[in-house]
Design an enzyme around this catalytic site. Structure first.
Site, mmCIF file in Angstrom:
data_model
loop_
_atom_site.group_PDB
_atom_site.id
_atom_site.type_symbol
_atom_site.label_atom_id
_atom_site.label_comp_id
_atom_site.label_asym_id
_atom_site.label_seq_id
_atom_site.Cartn_x
_atom_site.Cartn_y
_atom_site.Cartn_z
ATOM 1 N N GLY A 1 0.654 -1.236 0.036
ATOM 2 C CA GLY A 1 0.172 -0.128 -0.083
ATOM 3 C C GLY A 1 0.751 1.184 -0.059
ATOM 4 O O GLY A 1 1.824 1.321 -0.505
ATOM 5 N N ASP B 1 -3.845 -11.630 -1.907
ATOM 6 C CA ASP B 1 -3.473 -10.198 -1.826
ATOM 7 C C ASP B 1 -3.382 -9.800 -0.651
ATOM 8 O O ASP B 1 -3.469 -8.598 -0.220
ATOM 9 C CB ASP B 1 -4.412 -9.258 -2.827
ATOM 10 C CG ASP B 1 -3.659 -8.301 -3.453
ATOM 11 O OD1 ASP B 1 -2.440 -8.204 -3.237
ATOM 12 O OD2 ASP B 1 -4.260 -7.262 -3.900
HETATM 13 ZN ZN ZN Z 1 -1.565 -6.391 -7.420
#
Ligand code: ZN
Length: 397
Positions: free
Chosen positions: A72, A291
Site C-alpha cells: 500500500g 493479496d
Molecule cells: Zn497487485
C-alpha cells in the site's frame, strides 16, 4: 513437538477425493495415506493421534501472492499497510506463502522482503518470494533478475510486475518481454518456476502485453501467472481466453465481495470459476490468492474515497467454500486453486498434495460448514480444534 502424527479417519482430498483414510506424518513429511495405519516405535517416541471423524483433510493452503511485508501507501506514508504475522497465515490455513512487494518498491525492497520471509519460515511456515517490483526495470537484491532467481533460494520468480494500471511504470513491449525471457532462463538453470507474476490493472489494455509476448516470441503462456484477473468483467473475459490458450490465471479473493461486486463490477471468484469450468477449460488452469496485507482503497456509491482497507488471507478458504456452497463445484476441484494448482505453476514439488513424500502440510475442515479446524505445517500442529497453538515472536499467546 510430536515427531509422529496420525490423523485418524478423515475424509481425505489429496486433492482428489480419496475417501475416509488415515494420514501418517513422520517428521516434516507425509509417510503414508491409508486405512488403519499403525506406527510402532520403542522407547520415548511420542505419537500424536488426531481424531478426524467429521472432518475433511485437504493439503495446507498455498497463497501465491501476499504482501507479507505490508504494501500500500497509495494514500501517503500513513497508509502503508502492516506486515503479516504468523497468526494471519496459520489461522487461515496457509502453510506456504509467496511474498511480493507491491506499489511501493522504494520504501520496501527485496532485502526487507527476504528478511520477512525468513522470519515467517523460522516461525513455522514455508515461504518464498518473487524478486522485482511493480516498477520496470524491476528492483532486485543482487542487481540482476537472473542472479536473484538462480542464487537466492527463496526467490522462485519475478513479480508483481504491474501492467495496464495507472500505477505501473508503463513498460514497453521489449522491456516486458526481456523480463519474461530472463525469468524463464533463470528458472530453467536453477530448477525453479521462473514464473512472472503480473499485476493486472483496470485499463482497457488488459492482457495486451502478455498476449503479445506469447504471440510474437517463443515464450509460452505457462511462463506467466497474471493476477487480479477477476477485478472487472471485461478483463476476466480476456483472461478466460488466455486460460483457453494454456495459461493459468490467478483470482484474487475478496472478503467484502458483496460490496465490490456491485460497486466495481468485480467478478465473484466462485462465479468466475464456474464459468471457466463451464467453458471446458481444464481445472488445472486457475489459482486463488489472497493479496493479503495489500491495500484496498474503499469508495462509496458515488465514487468518493472513503479510506483504505486491507486484503485478508481469510478469503482463500471463504472462496473455496463459496465455490462448493453457492456454485455446487466439487470440493476436490475448488480446493485445487489453493493447493495442487499453485504448487504446479510455481514448481513447489513437495507441496499441494496429501501423498507420501509430500510435506506434512494439512488442513482439517469441518465436514458440514468447511470451516478451519486444525492446521499442520511441516508436521507441526499450528492450530488445533480452532485454537492457535504456535505464535509469532511478537504475537500474544
Ligand atoms: Zn497487485
Amino acid at each position: 513437538m510430536a515427531m509422529v502424527t496420525i490423523i485418524r479417519k478423515a475424509n481425505v482430498y489429496q486433492p482428489e477425493a480419496a475417501g475416509v483414510k488415515d494420514i501418517l506424518i513422520l517428521g516434516d513429511r507425509i509417510a503414508a495415506v491409508g486405512e488403519n495405519l499403525t506406527a510402532q516405535f520403542g522407547g520415548s517416541v511420542e505419537v500424536e493421534e488426531i481424531q478426524g471423524e467429521g472432518l475433511v483433510a485437504v493439503p495446507g493452503f498455498i497463497d501465491s501472492h501476499e504482501h507479507i511485508l505490508g504494501g500500500g501507501g497509495e494514500g501517503g506514508f500513513h497508509t502503508r499497510t502492516p506486515e503479516a504475522s504468523l497468526g494471519d497465515l496459520i489461522r487461515n490455513g496457509i502453510t506456504t506463502v509467496v511474498g511480493c512487494i507491491g506499489t511501493d518498491g522504494i520504501g520496501r525492497d527485496m532485502t526487507a522482503l527476504l528478511a520477512k520471509a525468513h522470519a515467517l519460515e523460522n516461525e513455522g511456515v514455508t515461504t518464498y518470494a518473487y524478486t522485482g517490483s511493480y516498477q520496470v526495470p524491476v528492483r532486485t537484491l543482487t542487481g540482476s533478475l537472473m542472479q536473484d532467481i538462480m542464487m537466492l533460494d527463496k526467490v522462485i520468480g519475478v513479480g508483481e510486475v504491474a501492467i495496464s494500471d495507472h500505477r505501473s511504470s508503463q513498460p514497453s513491449f521489449e522491456e516486458f518481454a526481456r523480463i519474461a525471457a530472463d525469468a524463464r532462463v533463470a528458472g530453467m538453470l536453477s530448477g525453479k518456476a521462473g514464473v512472472v507474476n503480473v499485476h493486472l490493472g483496470d485499463s482497457p489494455r488488459k492482457l495486451d502485453l502478455i498476449l503479445r509476448v506469447v504471440r510474437e516470441t517463443e515464450i509460452p503462456a505457462s511462463q506467466f501467472l497474471p493476477t487480479h484477473v477477476n477485478r472487472n468483467a471485461a478483463l476476466f473475459e480476456e483472461c478466460l481466453d488466455f486460460a483457453r490458450q494454456g495459461g493459468v490465471i490467478d483470482f484474487t479473493g475478496n472478503e467484502d465481495i458483496d460490496y465490490w461486486e456491485t460497486i466495481c463490477d468485480e467478478v465473484r471468484v466462485c462465479k468466475g470459476i464456474r464459468r471457466l469450468l463451464d467453458l471446458g477449460i481444464p481445472d488445472t488452469r486457475f489459482t486463488i490468492s489472497s493479496d493479503g496485507q495489500g491495500s484496498m482503497p474503499l469508495f462509496d456509491e458515488n465514487g468518493q474515497y472513503q479510506g483504505i482497507g486491507i486484503g485478508k488471507a481469510s478469503c482463500l478458504l471463504k472462496e473455496v467454500r463459496e465455490c462448493v456452497q453457492r456454485e455446487g463445484i466439487p470440493l476436490e476441484t475448488a480446493i485445487k486453486g489453493i493447493t495442487a494448482n499453485p504448487a504446479s505453476i510455481l514448481k513447489l514439488n513437495r507441496k499441494g498434495q496429501l501423498k507420501p513424500g509430500f510435506d506434512g502440510d494439512v488442513c482439517l475442515l469441518t465436514e458440514d460448514s468447511l470451516s478451519l479446524h486444525t492446521v499442520i505445517a511441516r508436521g507441526r500442529v499450528m492450530v488445533r480444534d480452532k485454537k492457535q497453538q504456535v505464535f509469532g515472536t511478537f504475537e500474544k499467546s
